[in-house]
Design an enzyme around this catalytic site. Structure first.
Site, PDB file in Angstrom:
ATOM      1  N   GLU A 308       0.820  -1.208   0.000  1.00 13.89           N
ATOM      2  CA  GLU A 308       0.000   0.000   0.000  1.00 13.89           C
ATOM      3  C   GLU A 308       0.859   1.265   0.000  1.00 13.89           C
ATOM      4  OE1 GLU A 308      -2.672  -0.638   3.366  1.00 13.89           O
ATOM      5  OE2 GLU A 308      -4.014  -1.792   2.088  1.00 13.89           O
ATOM      6  N   ASP A 382      -8.259  -9.108   4.404  1.00 13.50           N
ATOM      7  CA  ASP A 382      -8.059  -7.961   5.282  1.00 13.50           C
ATOM      8  C   ASP A 382      -9.125  -7.831   6.366  1.00 13.50           C
ATOM      9  OD1 ASP A 382      -7.018  -5.700   6.315  1.00 13.50           O
ATOM     10  OD2 ASP A 382      -7.501  -4.388   4.645  1.00 13.50           O
ATOM     11  N   GLU A 410     -12.702  -1.948  11.955  1.00 13.17           N
ATOM     12  CA  GLU A 410     -12.679  -1.272  10.655  1.00 13.17           C
ATOM     13  C   GLU A 410     -13.749  -1.810   9.703  1.00 13.17           C
ATOM     14  OE1 GLU A 410      -8.899  -1.620   8.666  1.00 13.17           O
ATOM     15  OE2 GLU A 410      -9.672  -0.795   6.803  1.00 13.17           O
TER      16      GLU A 410
HETATM   17  C1  BDP Z   1      -6.136  -2.173   6.093  1.00 10.26           C
HETATM   18  C2  BDP Z   1      -6.461  -0.756   6.433  1.00 10.26           C
HETATM   19  C3  BDP Z   1      -5.322   0.186   6.218  1.00 10.26           C
HETATM   20  C4  BDP Z   1      -4.071  -0.369   6.881  1.00 10.26           C
HETATM   21  C5  BDP Z   1      -3.796  -1.744   6.336  1.00 10.26           C
HETATM   22  C6  BDP Z   1      -2.630  -2.429   7.020  1.00 10.26           C
HETATM   23  O1  BDP Z   1      -7.551  -0.352   5.644  1.00 10.26           O
HETATM   24  O2  BDP Z   1      -5.686   1.422   6.746  1.00 10.26           O
HETATM   25  O3  BDP Z   1      -2.993   0.462   6.652  1.00 10.26           O
HETATM   26  O4  BDP Z   1      -4.899  -2.582   6.558  1.00 10.26           O
HETATM   27  O5  BDP Z   1      -2.890  -3.378   7.743  1.00 10.26           O
HETATM   28  O6  BDP Z   1      -7.052  -2.958   6.764  1.00 10.26           O
HETATM   29  O7  BDP Z   1      -1.498  -2.049   6.828  1.00 10.26           O
END
Ligand code: BDP
Length: 720
Positions: A308, A382, A410
Site C-alpha cells: 500500500e 483484510d 474497521e
Molecule cells: C487495512 C487498512 C489500512 C491499513 C492496512 C494495514 O484499511 O488502513 O494500513 O490494513 O494493515 O485494513 O497495513
C-alpha cells in the site's frame, strides 16, 4: 446566603454525581464493593493483611493496585504487614525468599518462566495464608490481577491451587496512531499519546492504560502506525517514547516502534535505503544503539514494507528477507525483535490478492534471522467480518509466524456496532491447518508448539482512543479484554472470557449475565449476516470502509467490491477453486479439497471460494438467491432481538451505560437495514429474482442508497 448554600450544595452534588457516573473509564477494573455477602465475608477472612516480600518498581505498582482494589472490593482497608503473624495474610513474593523457601514453590514454577505465577492456599508459621509466587516481578503482577479477578467475579477463594503460564511470548497491542494524534481506523477519538506534551507531561491515562493491559497479560505496545513516520526515530521523539516506556516498564510492558524502511533517506538524506548497502546497515545499527540509550528495554520494530505504497526492500530489488534480516541484525545485540508484516499485495501483480502474501513469503522460509517473526493477519484479504484462516499458517515451518488480529472494528461497524470479536478470534485459532496432520491448529502454529519455535507472538490492532470510555462503544472494551486473554491462553473459550468481562464490567447479577452473554456470543454472526453473508467479503464503502458499497468499482481493482463479489447474471462469488484462481491449493489437504468442492465447502465460505449460480440449491433446500436474502434479513432481525434483550436490562444496568448502549443499538439497527437494503437491491440487479414473500420491502430505491455519501466518516487514512 441560603440561596448561595443551596447553589454550592447543588454544584457539589453535580460534581460528585458526574464523577460517579459509570462512564466506562474504569474498564473492567471497577473494584466496587462485593455484592455477595457470603463471598464478602470469606474474602475479608482470607485477606486481612498483605505482605510484599521485597521492594521494586513493580512491587510498588502492585501495592498501588491493592490499595485501590481491596478497600473498594471489601469495603474496608486491608493492612500492609511485613511478616506472617495472623491468619488471612496474602503473601506476594518470589520462591527464593527465606520465609517461603520451605514451601518448595520453586518446583511449581519450574516451567513458569518470567511471567507465569502460582496462587496457592497454604499454611505458613501455622497461619492460613494465600501466596502469589512467581520467578519474576511481572509474574507477581499478573498473579495479583488474577486474584483480583477471582474476587470481582465472585469466585471461591478456598483451597486455591492455580498455575498460569502464558502460551505466547509477545502479546502486543498495535496502535495505528499518527504523530498528529489522528488514528488510522480509530473510532474512539484521537490518539491517547499526547506527543506534543511529552516527555514532560505524563497523562494519568498512560498509567491506567498500562494497568489495564497488565491486568490481561499484554506485555508490549507498538505506539505508532504501521504506515510509519520516520520522525519518531529522531531524538526529539525518542525522548518522548522513552517517557512512555518509563511509565509502562513497572507494568511489564515493553515499547516497540514502527520502522519506516527508508528512514535513512528521510532523516539523514541518504541516497538509498538498500538493505545490502553497508552504509545503510550501519545507519540502522547506529540508530538502534541510539534507541537503546533512550529505552534500555526497547522491544523492537514492526515493519510494513512494500505494501500500500510503503517503502521497502523491493524498491532496491531486494527481498523481504533482506530487509527483515538487516533490521534483525541491528536489534540482535540488544535483545530486540523484528515483526515483519506479511500484509503485502500489489495491483500490478495479476494474481488473486488472496494468494500474494503466501507466494511472496513461503520461499523465504528458513532464510530469516532468529529474532524475526512474520506477522500474519488472520485471513488472506483484510480483517473481514469472516475470512477463512490465512494459508500462510502452517506453510512456513522454519519461521515463527505471529498472529495479527484487528481489535478496532474497521470492517465490523466501527465503534457503533456491538460485535464481540472473541468468536472470530477463536474461529481462526481453532482452525485446523493440517500442516502436520490433524490437530495442527493455527493456535499451535502461532504459539510455536507445532514447529518447536522458542519465540511466538500475537498482535492486536488497538481500538483505544481519547474517548472517556477508551473504545467508543462500551462493548468495544470486551474486544480489548478478549484479545489479551486469548494471547495469554488461546484455549480459553470465547464464552468464558465474555462471562468474566461481563461480571467485571457490569456486575454479577445473573440476569444481566444471562441476557448479555448470548447477545455477545452471536453478535459477530449477526454482523456477518447483515454485511457479508455466505463468504462475501470486502463490500464496504470506498476508502473509509463505512457502510455498504457493493457497487464500488473503478480505480485500483483490488480496492473495489466488484473484484471480490464478481456478481453477474449467472451467479455470485470469487472462483478460487483449482479451475479459478487456485487459491485453494495454498491450503494443505484435506482443507484444500474441502474448500475446492462446491458440495463440501462450508456454506459460510461458499462465495469466498466459489462462483455459484443464483439457483444453486443450498443445504436448506432453498436457492442461493433466497438464502442470501434471508441471511441479510436475519441479520437485521437479530439486531432487533439484541435491542429487545438490552431493553429488558433497564434498571439492572446503570442509567449512563444503559442508555449509551441503547442509543448505539439503535444506530446499529439503522445501519444493518442500510446494509441489507443496499446489498439485496444491488445484487438483485444481477439475479433478477424477487425478494421472497413476506419480507419487508426496502424503503428506498437502489439509486438512493448508492448516492449516500459519508465524506467525514472517521478513521480514514489521511492520504486517501
Ligand atoms: C487495512 C487498512 C489500512 C491499513 C492496512 C494495514 O484499511 O488502513 O494500513 O490494513 O494493515 O485494513 O497495513
Amino acid at each position: 446566603m441560603i440561596r448561595k448554600c443551596v447553589l454550592i450544595a447543588l454544584l457539589v452534588f453535580m460534581a460528585v454525581s458526574s464523577t460517579l457516573a459509570e462512564d466506562g473509564y474504569r474498564l473492567w477494573l471497577r473494584y466496587d464493593k462485593i455484592t455477595d455477602s457470603g463471598k464478602l465475608k470469606q474474602y475479608r477472612e482470607y485477606l486481612k493483611g498483605y505482605w510484599l516480600t521485597h521492594d521494586s518498581p513493580t512491587m510498588q505498582v502492585i501495592d498501588d493496585e491493592l490499595q485501590m482494589a481491596l478497600p473498594g472490593l471489601l469495603g474496608s482497608g486491608v493492612t500492609k504487614v511485613s511478616s506472617v503473624t495472623n491468619n488471612g495474610t496474602l503473601i506476594i513474593g518470589k520462591p527464593s525468599h527465606p520465609a517461603l523457601q520451605s514451601l518448595n514453590l520453586g518446583a511449581h514454577l519450574q516451567n513458569a518462566g518470567t511471567e507465569g505465577f502460582v496462587i496457592t492456599s497454604t499454611t505458613l508459621n501455622k497461619k492460613k495464608v494465600i501466596i502469589i509466587a512467581a520467578n519474576e516481578d511481572a509474574g507477581l503482577l499478573y498473579g495479583v490481577f488474577h486474584l483480583l479477578k477471582l474476587m470481582q467475579t465472585h469466585k471461591d477463594l478456598k483451597d486455591l491451587t492455580i498455575t498460569s503460564v502464558p502460551k505466547i511470548k509477545y502479546r502486543i497491542l498495535n496502535h495505528w496512531d499518527n504523530l498528529d494524534r489522528t488514528v488510522e481506523r480509530g473510532y474512539a477519538g484521537f490518539s491517547i499519546w499526547d506527543w506534543h506534551k511529552l516527555p514532560d507531561y505524563i497523562d494519568p491515562r498512560y498509567r491506567d492504560y498500562a494497568r489495564a493491559n497488565a491486568s490481561i497479560g499484554i506485555n508490549g505496545a507498538v505506539v505508532t502506525n504501521v504506515n510509519a513516520n520516520a520522525l519518531v526515530l529522531t531524538p526529539a521523539y525518542l525522548e518522548k517514547v522513552a517517557a512512555l516506556a518509563n511509565v509502562f516498564r513497572p507494568y511489564g510492558i515493553r515499547i516497540y516502534l514502527t520502522a519506516r524502511f527508508n528512514a535513512p533517506m528521510e532523516i539523514d538524506k541518504y541516497e538509498t535505503a538498500d538493505p545490502l548497502d553497508p552504509k545503510v546497515r550501519k545507519w540502522w545499527a547506529d540508530k538502534v544503539t541510539e534507541i537503546y540509550r533512550y529505552i534500555p528495554d526497547f522491544g523492537g520494530f514492526v515493519v510494513k514494507a512494500n505494501s500500500e505504497g510503503q517503502p521497502g526492500p523491493q524498491n532496491y530489488n531486494r527481498t523481504h528477507a533482506d530487509g527483515a534480516n538487516m533490521l534483525a541484525e541491528a536489534l540482535k545485540p540488544h535483545g530486540g525483535i523484528v515483526m515483519w508484516r506479511a500484509f503485502v499485495y500489489d495491483d500490478k501483480v495479476p494474481d488473486d490478492r488472496h494468494k500474494q502474501a503466501y507466494n511472496e513469503f513461503v520461499p523465504h522460509d528458513g532464510q530469516l534471522k532468529d529474532n524475526v517473526l512474520i506477522q500474519v493477519k488472520n485471513g488472506a484479504i483484510d480483517f473481514q467480518p469472516r475470512e477463512p484462516f490465512h494459508p500462510l499458517f502452517g506453510a512456513m515451518p522454519k519461521t515463527p509466524l505471529m498472529m495479527e488480529f484487528q481489535i478496532t472494528q474497521e470492517y465490523l461497524g466501527f465503534a457503533t456496532h456491538l460485535v464481540y470479536l472473541a468468536t472470530l478470534f477463536k474461529e481462526c485459532l481453532d482452525a485446523d491447518t493440517y500442516a502436520k496432520g490433524p490437530g495442527s491448529t493455527v493456535a499451535k502454529v502461532i504459539d510455536g508448539s507445532l514447529d518447536g519455535h522458542s519465540i511466538s507472538g500475537m498482535a492486536g490492532v488497538a481500538n483505544i482512543g481519547t474517548d472517556r470510555n477508551w473504545c467508543g462503544h462500551p462493548f468495544g472494551q470486551a474486544n480489548w479484554y478478549a484479545f489479551g486473554r486469548l494471547a495469554w491462553d488461546h484455549q480459553l473459550s470465547a464464552e468464558e472470557i465474555a462471562e468474566e468481562w461481563i461480571r467485571m464490567t457490569f456486575g454479577n447479577d445473573e440476569i444481566v449475565i444471562s441476557t448479555i452473554l448470548p447477545m455477545m456470543m452471536v453478535s459477530r454472526e449477526i454482523t456477518v449476516n447483515y454485511m457479508t453473508p455466505l463468504g462475501l467479503h470486502h463490500l464496504m464503502g470506498r476508502n473509509h470502509h463505512y457502510g455498504p458499497g457493493p457497487w464500488v468499482d473503478g480505480g485500483r481493482p483490488d480496492w473495489t467490491s466488484v473484484y471480490y463479489h464478481r456478481a453477474d447474471s449467472m451467479g455470485i462469488g470469487f472462483d478460487r477453486t483449482t479451475s479459478g484462481s487456485d487459491a485453494v491449493s495454498q491450503y494443505f489437504p484435506p482443507v484444500a479439497e474441502t474448500f475446492n468442492s462446491l458440495e463440501k465447502c462450508p456454506e459460510e465460505y461458499l462465495l469466498w471460494f466459489h462462483h455459484v449460480p443464483w439457483d444453486y440449491k443450498m443445504k436448506s433446500g432453498e436457492t442461493l438467491w433466497n438464502a442470501l436474502v434471508h441471511k441479510y434479513y436475519a441479520g437485521v432481525d437479530s439486531v432487533r432481538w439484541m435491542q429487545r434483550m438490552w431493553n429488558t436490562l433497564e434498571n439492572r444496568i446503570d442509567p449512563y451505560r444503559f442508555s449509551q448502549v441503547k442509543m448505539l443499538l439503535n444506530i446499529q439497527e439503522k445501519e444493518a437495514v442500510l446494509w441489507r437494503n443496499s446489498c439485496v437491491l444491488y445484487f438483485q440487479t444481477f439475479s433478477r429474482r424477487p425478494i421472497p414473500e413476506g419480507l419487508e420491502k426496502p424503503e428506498h430505491s437502489l439509486d438512493y442508497y448508492m448516492k449516500l455519501s459519508f465524506p467525514y466518516a472517521p478513521g480514514i487514512r489521511p492520504r486517501w
